[in-house]
Write a protein that holds these residues in place. Structure first.
Motif, PDB file in Angstrom:
ATOM      1  N   PRO A   1      -3.567   0.736  15.515  1.00  0.00           N
ATOM      2  CA  PRO A   1      -3.553   1.876  15.629  1.00  0.00           C
ATOM      3  C   PRO A   1      -2.263   1.876  17.394  1.00  0.00           C
ATOM      4  N   THR A   2      -2.307   0.578  17.987  1.00  0.00           N
ATOM      5  CA  THR A   2      -1.336   0.737  19.674  1.00  0.00           C
ATOM      6  C   THR A   2      -0.469   0.361  18.545  1.00  0.00           C
ATOM      7  N   THR A   3      -0.019  -0.715  17.897  1.00  0.00           N
ATOM      8  CA  THR A   3       1.545  -0.756  17.069  1.00  0.00           C
ATOM      9  C   THR A   3       2.255   0.118  16.684  1.00  0.00           C
ATOM     10  N   VAL A   4       1.338   0.884  15.569  1.00  0.00           N
ATOM     11  CA  VAL A   4       1.698   2.135  14.749  1.00  0.00           C
ATOM     12  C   VAL A   4       2.519   2.888  15.920  1.00  0.00           C
ATOM     13  N   GLU A   5       1.772   3.277  16.694  1.00  0.00           N
ATOM     14  CA  GLU A   5       2.196   4.577  18.301  1.00  0.00           C
ATOM     15  C   GLU A   5       2.807   3.836  18.543  1.00  0.00           C
TER      16      GLU A   5
ATOM     17  N   ARG B   1       6.352   4.684  16.651  1.00  0.00           N
ATOM     18  CA  ARG B   1       6.284   6.540  16.612  1.00  0.00           C
ATOM     19  C   ARG B   1       7.324   6.223  18.187  1.00  0.00           C
ATOM     20  N   SER B   2       6.821   5.973  18.783  1.00  0.00           N
ATOM     21  CA  SER B   2       7.746   6.523  20.107  1.00  0.00           C
ATOM     22  C   SER B   2       8.673   6.088  20.429  1.00  0.00           C
ATOM     23  N   THR B   3       9.292   4.690  19.935  1.00  0.00           N
ATOM     24  CA  THR B   3      10.573   4.894  19.057  1.00  0.00           C
ATOM     25  C   THR B   3      11.669   4.991  18.356  1.00  0.00           C
ATOM     26  N   GLY B   4      11.114   5.967  18.027  1.00  0.00           N
ATOM     27  CA  GLY B   4      11.082   7.153  16.929  1.00  0.00           C
ATOM     28  C   GLY B   4      11.182   6.863  15.056  1.00  0.00           C
ATOM     29  N   ALA B   5      10.395   5.968  15.333  1.00  0.00           N
ATOM     30  CA  ALA B   5      10.233   5.455  14.190  1.00  0.00           C
ATOM     31  C   ALA B   5      10.269   6.639  13.180  1.00  0.00           C
TER      32      ALA B   5
ATOM     33  N   TRP C   1       8.884   6.668   6.388  1.00  0.00           N
ATOM     34  CA  TRP C   1       9.049   6.119   5.828  1.00  0.00           C
ATOM     35  C   TRP C   1       9.204   4.713   6.922  1.00  0.00           C
ATOM     36  N   GLN C   2       9.981   4.756   7.689  1.00  0.00           N
ATOM     37  CA  GLN C   2      10.304   3.079   8.473  1.00  0.00           C
ATOM     38  C   GLN C   2       8.734   3.320   8.458  1.00  0.00           C
ATOM     39  N   GLU C   3       7.786   3.306   9.152  1.00  0.00           N
ATOM     40  CA  GLU C   3       6.940   3.506   9.827  1.00  0.00           C
ATOM     41  C   GLU C   3       6.051   3.255   8.847  1.00  0.00           C
ATOM     42  N   ILE C   4       5.589   2.891   7.143  1.00  0.00           N
ATOM     43  CA  ILE C   4       5.292   2.546   6.584  1.00  0.00           C
ATOM     44  C   ILE C   4       5.717   1.515   5.883  1.00  0.00           C
ATOM     45  N   THR C   5       7.153   1.064   5.248  1.00  0.00           N
ATOM     46  CA  THR C   5       7.445  -0.189   5.343  1.00  0.00           C
ATOM     47  C   THR C   5       8.061  -0.689   6.032  1.00  0.00           C
TER      48      THR C   5
END
Length: 623
Positions: A503-507, A510-514, A517-521
């Motif tokens: 979850p830290t990596t996903v967050e 997100r904090s970089t504005g992804a 779609w970018q978050e998934i791929t």
């Protein structure tokens, strides 16, 4: 093929002289005796009695009481409804026969499998040796077991029990061994310091602490046994598989649907019973359910009722033999009518889908693999093996390709590989779409996961029934059945892999504005690469197994060759050679995907030399 046919003839000729053949047939006779005795007890007349020793009412009462004792009243109601449905739909004897073959096979699996599980859990050398055989057994499509087993054990109950226990053995050994091996080393050291012997540590610590995992392995073995016992009807094994097979050969969809659904009912009943039984102790520990005193009173009272039912089933004809009725035929006729309406309504659409997939995917790939010169297709497969798995995949791929070529089934093998690859590609599309959706939404996961669990309890044979109704007897039918069969496992594996991404990596993404779609791929799917490859591995093997079974419904290729070997004794060598070819194809697919899972491509940032050079350059710049 001629040599294999000669081998078969030699085995048949030496049944009375060869000690190995005499031993296998004697063992098969023991299995036949056990099954025959149980049949005379609950499903077949025991001469001179015109009915079994224990009638349907007594059998049902005993099964319900056992479910009540080990799993609770809800499971007891499920068992009662399941047993009554077997009789109401006119398949009481066949259902009992299937339960008998499954019970005998699983009992032998436990006797053989648990010592082996303990062995591989406590010895690394044993683990390495046994794992090779487990990999081969699980890689081999189920249909392939039948030919050599029939040769050494004969047809009927003996062949059904042997092929069922072989197929059901690996899950128990693997999962139970993993559970025993996973017991905390600290706990093991504490028992050693107390001076316990190996057996004391095993029975007082390791087995109790691994109980839940062992039950999972037992559950998987039961599901595998039920699946294979159904398929064993093709070698005259008793059970519900016989009416399913007979109806499929007549293209009687309704006639196959009724026993097919009863197989599903039986699978769900066994799955829920074993699961609930394993959880009963934990439920009682949390103070839920009946108190101990209440439970004993209920079991005592219902036990008396069971004895009354047993007595009645031995005395009264109505309680000994399920009353004849036409409910099953009525349901079959309604299903046939509904099937006709569905085919008339959407037949054009399904035909269009079949033609589109065939022209876009199946035909071009089959032309590339099966119609090209064999050496060109072999080079292409080797190139893919190198790309996905490097050197670890090349050696087994070369060995398997050489074996396929020498067995002279290259064309049929490539057609089967084509169907498998197309089916797996579509499975992975479904896995990515639904797996990511489930991983990102708890509500979707709660909605879809029970459907996937139910899908995994359905024996593969049953998947052919609705697909055959929609698409007819073609290779596309086998592909679609393979997709439906393989999709639940692939979707769950991918969903769990994506869900386990930090979850830290996903967050951070997100904090970089992804975007989503970018978050998934860019984050979740790349970091779940291992789960994706594992899902592809399981998808390939599941689809291959279903494509081979599809030889029963016109899929052709290697599945048809194996069926031909069963159907005509003079073609036994051809069927055996096709079976070996299927094994080589499965091993090749398995090794390539496993090597792909283990292979980690080195990028510019991860190559040791370049990384060290970059660090030195960075240090010099800072200095």
């Amino acid at each position: 093929m001629d040599r294999l046919s000669g081998f078969r003839d030699d085995v048949i000729a030496s049944r009375d002289t060869n000690p190995i053949i005499k031993f296998t047939y004697a063992l098969g006779d023991k299995f036949v005796s056990a099954v025959d005795w149980l049949q005379r007890m609950v499903s077949e007349p025991n001469f001179p009695r015109p009915v079994p020793e224990l009638g349907w009412l007594g059998v049902t009462a005993v099964a319900v009481w056992i479910a009540l004792a080990v799993a609770g009243w809800r499971i007891a109601v499920l068992v009662a409804a399941s047993f009554v449905s077997f009789g109401l739909l006119g398949f009481w004897s066949d259902a009992m026969d299937l339960l008998i073959v499954t019970f005998v096979s699983v009992a032998i699996v436990v006797v053989i499998g648990m010592p082996l599980a303990v062995w591989i859990a406590t010895s690394r050398r044993a683990d390495r040796v046994v794992t090779v055989f487990l990999d081969l057994a699980q890689t081999m499509p189920t249909f392939v077991y039948l030919l050599p087993i029939v040769l050494f054990f004969g047809i009927g109950a003996s062949g059904a029990v042997v092929c069922t226990l072989i197929y059901a053995l690996p899950p128990l050994i693997r999962i139970a061994g993993h559970g025993i091996r996973s017991v905390s080393p600290t706990t093991i050291e504490a028992t050693d310091s107390a001076g316990q012997t190996f057996l004391q540590r095993l029975f007082k610590v390791q087995l109790p602490m691994a109980r839940s995992t062992i039950v999972v392995g037992l559950n998987q073995s039961i599901m595998a046994a039920l699946s294979m016992a159904t398929l064993a009807s093709y070698v005259d094994g008793p059970g519900l598989g016989k009416p399913v097979l007979n109806a499929l050969t007549r293209v009687d969809i309704g006639g196959a649907f009724v026993p097919g659904m009863l197989i599903v009912v039986m699978a769900i009943m066994l799955d829920r019973t074993v699961t609930a039984a394993s959880q009963r102790r934990d439920v009682a520990a949390h103070g839920e359910g009946w108190s101990t005193r209440t439970r004993r009173i209920v079991l005592a009272v219902t036990g008396v009722a069971v004895l009354v039912c047993i007595y009645e089933s031995r005395q009264a004809l109505w309680a000994a033999q399920f009353p004849e009725n036409q409910s099953g035929r009525w349901v079959a006729d309604r299903v046939n009518s509904l099937t006709g309406w569905v085919v008339d309504t959407i037949g054009g659409f399904t035909e269009g889908v079949k033609n589109l997939v065939s022209s876009v995917l199946i035909d071009p790939l089959q032309s590339l693999l099966a119609e090209s010169p064999w050496w060109l297709a072999a080079v292409a497969i080797l190139a893919l093996a190198w790309v996905f798995g490097r050197s670890r995949a090349i050696v087994p791929t070369v060995v398997c390709l050489v074996g396929i070529r020498l067995l002279d089934f290259w064309h049929d093998a490539m057609v089967t590989l084509t169907m498998t690859l197309v089916g797996t590609a579509l499975v992975m599309v479904l896995a990515v779409v639904f797996g990511v959706w489930m991983a990102r939404s708890r509500r979707v996961d709660l909605l879809i996961r029970p459907l996937l669990d139910a899908g995994q309890t359905i024996p593969p044979f049953v998947y052919l029934i609705p697909v055959l109704a929609l698409f007819g007897p073609t290779r596309f039918t086998a592909i679609v059945a393979g997709i439906v069969y393989a999709a639940p496992a692939a979707i769950k594996l991918l969903a769990d892999g994506v869900k386990n991404v930090s979850p830290t990596t996903v967050e951070a993404s997100r904090s970089t504005g992804a975007t989503t779609w970018q978050e998934i791929t860019k984050v979740q799917l790349p970091m779940a690469r291992g789960a994706i490859v594992l899902a592809a591995n399981q998808g390939l093997l599941y689809v291959l197994a279903m494509v081979v079974i599809g030889g029963l419904v016109g899929a052709g290729a290697l599945g048809y060759d194996v069926v031909l070997g069963f159907s005509r004794s003079e073609e036994w060598g051809r069927g055996a050679a096709a079976g070996v070819t299927i094994v080589l194809l499965g091993v090749m697919i398995d090794r390539i995907t496993r090597a792909a899972a283990d292979y980690q491509p080195q990028t510019a940032a991860t190559r040791p030399g370049r990384l060290a050079a970059r660090n030195r350059a960075g240090a010099a710049t800072v200095g």
